[in-house]
Design an enzyme around this catalytic site. Structure first.
Site, PDB file in Angstrom:
ATOM      1  N   GLY A  91       9.063  -6.325   1.188  1.00  0.00           N
ATOM      2  CA  GLY A  91       8.476  -4.995   1.386  1.00  0.00           C
ATOM      3  C   GLY A  91       8.587  -4.557   2.835  1.00  0.00           C
ATOM      4  N   ASP A 136      16.594  -6.400  -4.856  1.00  0.00           N
ATOM      5  CA  ASP A 136      15.644  -5.883  -5.839  1.00  0.00           C
ATOM      6  C   ASP A 136      14.868  -7.046  -6.459  1.00  0.00           C
ATOM      7  OD1 ASP A 136      14.278  -4.720  -7.882  1.00  0.00           O
ATOM      8  OD2 ASP A 136      16.043  -3.967  -8.943  1.00  0.00           O
ATOM      9  N   TYR A 177      -1.462  -1.999 -12.430  1.00  0.00           N
ATOM     10  CA  TYR A 177      -1.527  -2.383 -11.011  1.00  0.00           C
ATOM     11  C   TYR A 177      -2.670  -3.380 -10.784  1.00  0.00           C
ATOM     12  CZ  TYR A 177      -1.823  -2.121  -5.947  1.00  0.00           C
ATOM     13  OH  TYR A 177      -1.862  -2.445  -4.603  1.00  0.00           O
ATOM     14  N   LYS A 228      -2.352  -7.377  -9.666  1.00  0.00           N
ATOM     15  CA  LYS A 228      -2.954  -7.982  -8.476  1.00  0.00           C
ATOM     16  C   LYS A 228      -3.950  -9.084  -8.854  1.00  0.00           C
ATOM     17  CE  LYS A 228      -0.651  -5.573  -5.459  1.00  0.00           C
ATOM     18  NZ  LYS A 228       0.370  -6.189  -4.601  1.00  0.00           N
TER      19      LYS A 228
HETATM   20  P1  NAI Z   1       4.698   0.781   0.742  1.00  0.00           P
HETATM   21  O1  NAI Z   1       5.045   1.589  -0.451  1.00  0.00           O
HETATM   22  O2  NAI Z   1       4.722   1.424   2.079  1.00  0.00           O
HETATM   23  O3  NAI Z   1       5.624  -0.524   0.796  1.00  0.00           O
HETATM   24  C1  NAI Z   1       5.972  -1.257  -0.346  1.00  0.00           C
HETATM   25  C2  NAI Z   1       7.386  -1.757  -0.148  1.00  0.00           C
HETATM   26  O4  NAI Z   1       7.743  -2.592  -1.265  1.00  0.00           O
HETATM   27  C3  NAI Z   1       8.406  -0.597  -0.096  1.00  0.00           C
HETATM   28  O5  NAI Z   1       9.207  -0.674   1.059  1.00  0.00           O
HETATM   29  C4  NAI Z   1       9.216  -0.817  -1.358  1.00  0.00           C
HETATM   30  O6  NAI Z   1      10.567  -0.385  -1.250  1.00  0.00           O
HETATM   31  C5  NAI Z   1       9.094  -2.331  -1.567  1.00  0.00           C
HETATM   32  N1  NAI Z   1       9.434  -2.670  -2.940  1.00  0.00           N
HETATM   33  C6  NAI Z   1       8.925  -2.122  -4.064  1.00  0.00           C
HETATM   34  N2  NAI Z   1       9.566  -2.598  -5.139  1.00  0.00           N
HETATM   35  C7  NAI Z   1      10.497  -3.481  -4.707  1.00  0.00           C
HETATM   36  C8  NAI Z   1      11.481  -4.264  -5.346  1.00  0.00           C
HETATM   37  N3  NAI Z   1      11.683  -4.224  -6.661  1.00  0.00           N
HETATM   38  N4  NAI Z   1      12.261  -5.049  -4.574  1.00  0.00           N
HETATM   39  C9  NAI Z   1      12.123  -5.072  -3.236  1.00  0.00           C
HETATM   40  N5  NAI Z   1      11.222  -4.324  -2.569  1.00  0.00           N
HETATM   41  C10 NAI Z   1      10.421  -3.527  -3.298  1.00  0.00           C
HETATM   42  O7  NAI Z   1       3.236   0.207   0.455  1.00  0.00           O
HETATM   43  P2  NAI Z   1       2.292  -0.732   1.348  1.00  0.00           P
HETATM   44  O8  NAI Z   1       0.994  -0.075   1.436  1.00  0.00           O
HETATM   45  O9  NAI Z   1       2.968  -1.193   2.567  1.00  0.00           O
HETATM   46  O10 NAI Z   1       2.086  -1.943   0.337  1.00  0.00           O
HETATM   47  C11 NAI Z   1       2.332  -3.298   0.679  1.00  0.00           C
HETATM   48  C12 NAI Z   1       1.556  -4.175  -0.278  1.00  0.00           C
HETATM   49  O11 NAI Z   1       0.154  -3.986  -0.064  1.00  0.00           O
HETATM   50  C13 NAI Z   1       1.819  -3.874  -1.752  1.00  0.00           C
HETATM   51  O12 NAI Z   1       1.911  -5.092  -2.466  1.00  0.00           O
HETATM   52  C14 NAI Z   1       0.585  -3.090  -2.156  1.00  0.00           C
HETATM   53  O13 NAI Z   1       0.332  -3.211  -3.531  1.00  0.00           O
HETATM   54  C15 NAI Z   1      -0.475  -3.747  -1.303  1.00  0.00           C
HETATM   55  N6  NAI Z   1      -1.665  -2.946  -1.093  1.00  0.00           N
HETATM   56  C16 NAI Z   1      -1.597  -1.743  -0.443  1.00  0.00           C
HETATM   57  C17 NAI Z   1      -2.725  -0.974  -0.287  1.00  0.00           C
HETATM   58  C18 NAI Z   1      -2.683   0.359   0.365  1.00  0.00           C
HETATM   59  O14 NAI Z   1      -3.681   1.095   0.281  1.00  0.00           O
HETATM   60  N7  NAI Z   1      -1.609   0.751   1.047  1.00  0.00           N
HETATM   61  C19 NAI Z   1      -4.036  -1.432  -0.780  1.00  0.00           C
HETATM   62  C20 NAI Z   1      -4.005  -2.709  -1.437  1.00  0.00           C
HETATM   63  C21 NAI Z   1      -2.853  -3.432  -1.582  1.00  0.00           C
END
Ligand code: NAI
Length: 262
Positions: free
Chosen positions: A12, A51, A157, A161
Site C-alpha cells: 500500500g 496486485d 470491510y 479487518k
Molecule cells: P489509501 O487508499 O490511501 O491506501 C491504500 C493503498 O492500498 C492504495 O495505494 C492502494 O492502491 C493499495 N491497494 C489496494 N488494493 C491493492 C491490491 N490489490 N494490491 C496492491 N495494493 C493495493 O488508504 P490508507 O488510509 O492509507 O489505508 C491503509 C490501510 O489502513 C488500509 O489497510 C486501510 O484499511 C487501513 N485503515 C485506514 C483508515 C483510514 O481512515 N484511512 C482507518 C482504519 C484502517
C-alpha cells in the site's frame, strides 16, 4: 531511532499511510521495498508494482523480495465500497498469503505489522467464523461459503479487518521467539480511503467522529506508531493490537455502557 541496515517491505506504499510509513522508515535510515497496484513514481526506495488480490499476484510480488528482510508491513487495503469479494481477497487473503510467503525471508528478530481498523474492535464476538474464514486454504470455496451471509457480504470491510486481528494472533503464536507480529487499528485517518468510509459507514457518522476528536488522524500519526513497533523499544510487544484512534473507542465504549445503565 536509527534503522540502518534494515529492510522493510511496505504494501500500500503508493498512498496514504503506506506512503507515509515508507517515507518515515527511509528517513530513519532503512531500505524500503514498496508494493502497490498503483505506480509510485517518487517512491523513496525499490518499488514493485503488483496486485495483491490474487494468489498469482501475491506470488509475483514475493518473488521480487530478497532473503534477510527485517520486516513486512501489510498496509494495503480496500474499502467496503469495493465489491465484497475484492475486499476479502485483498484485505484477508492477500495479507495472509504475502505474510506466509515472506516469513521465511524475514531474519530472526524481525517483525510483521498488519493494518487492521478500530471498526474491528468487536472481532472476538465472531472469532469462530473469523478463524474459519481466515484460515481457509481454498480461497474460492471460502468466498462461496460466505456469499449467502449478509453479515459478511454487507460488512465486508469490518469482517476483513476482524480476520486481520485473527491472522495477527495466529501468526504471532506460530512464530514465537523468532518474528513478532502485531496489528495497528486506526480510527478515521485523512487519506483517499476516508471518502469511501463516509459512503460505506455514513458521512454523518464519520464526520461526527472527526468533529468529536478535533481532527482526523494524519498518515504520520499511524506511520510513527508503526515505526515504533518495528524498533527496539517494542521488542516485547507481540501478538497484540495497538489502537490509534484519538480516543474514539473510549468515547464509544463509555457512551454505550452509560446508555445501558440509564
Ligand atoms: P489509501 O487508499 O490511501 O491506501 C491504500 C493503498 O492500498 C492504495 O495505494 C492502494 O492502491 C493499495 N491497494 C489496494 N488494493 C491493492 C491490491 N490489490 N494490491 C496492491 N495494493 C493495493 O488508504 P490508507 O488510509 O492509507 O489505508 C491503509 C490501510 O489502513 C488500509 O489497510 C486501510 O484499511 C487501513 N485503515 C485506514 C483508515 C483510514 O481512515 N484511512 C482507518 C482504519 C484502517
Amino acid at each position: 531511532m536509527t534503522l540502518h541496515d534494515q529492510t522493510f517491505v511496505v504494501t500500500g506504499a503508493a498512498s496514504g499511510i503506506g506512503a507515509a510509513t515508507a517515507a518515515l522508515l527511509r528517513a530513519s535510515g532503512a531500505e524500503v521495498i514498496g508494493v502497490d497496484r498503483n505506480p509510485a513514481p517518487e517512491f523513496p526506495g525499490t518499488f514493485v508494482q503488483g496486485d495483491l488480490s490474487t494468489a498469482e499476484g501475491v506470488a509475483a510480488v514475493a518473488d521480487r523480495v530478497p532473503h534477510g528482510i527485517t520486516g513486512l508491513l501489510n498496509i494495503a487495503g480496500v474499502p467496503g465500497t469495493a465489491p465484497w469479494r475484492l475486499v476479502l481477497s485483498v484485505n484477508v487473503f492477500g495479507l495472509r498469503d504475502l505474510t506466509r510467503a515472506l516469513l521465511p525471508k524475514i531474519a530472526d528478530g524481525g517483525v510483521v505489522v498488519n493494518l487492521a481498523s478500530s471498526v474491528a474492535n468487536g472481532w472476538a464476538a465472531r472469532s469462530a467464523e473469523v478463524a474459519r474464514f481466515a484460515g481457509a486454504e481454498d480461497r474460492a470455496a471460502a468466498l462461496d461459503a460466505v456469499a449467502a451471509d449478509p453479515e459478511v457480504t454487507g460488512n465486508s470491510y469490518r469482517f476483513s479487518k476482524e480476520c486481520v486481528r485473527w491472522l495477527t494472533l495466529s501468526a504471532a503464536a506460530e512464530n514465537l521467539g523468532r518474528v513478532r507480529v502485531v496489528s495497528v487499528s486506526p480510527g478515521p485517518v485523512q487519506t483517499p480511503i476516508l471518502e469511501d468510509f463516509k459512503k460505506d459507514h455514513g458521512r454523518d457518522k464519520v464526520e461526527g467522529a472527526v468533529a468529536l476528536l478535533g481532527r482526523a488522524g494524519e498518515p504520520g500519526d499511524i506511520a510513527r506508531t508503526i515505526a515504533f513497533l518495528v524498533g527496539p523499544g517494542a521488542a516485547w510487544i507481540n501478538g497484540t493490537d495497538i489502537c490509534v484512534d484519538g480516543g474514539l473507542g473510549a468515547h464509544r465504549a463509555t457512551t454505550a455502557a452509560l446508555a445501558a445503565n440509564a
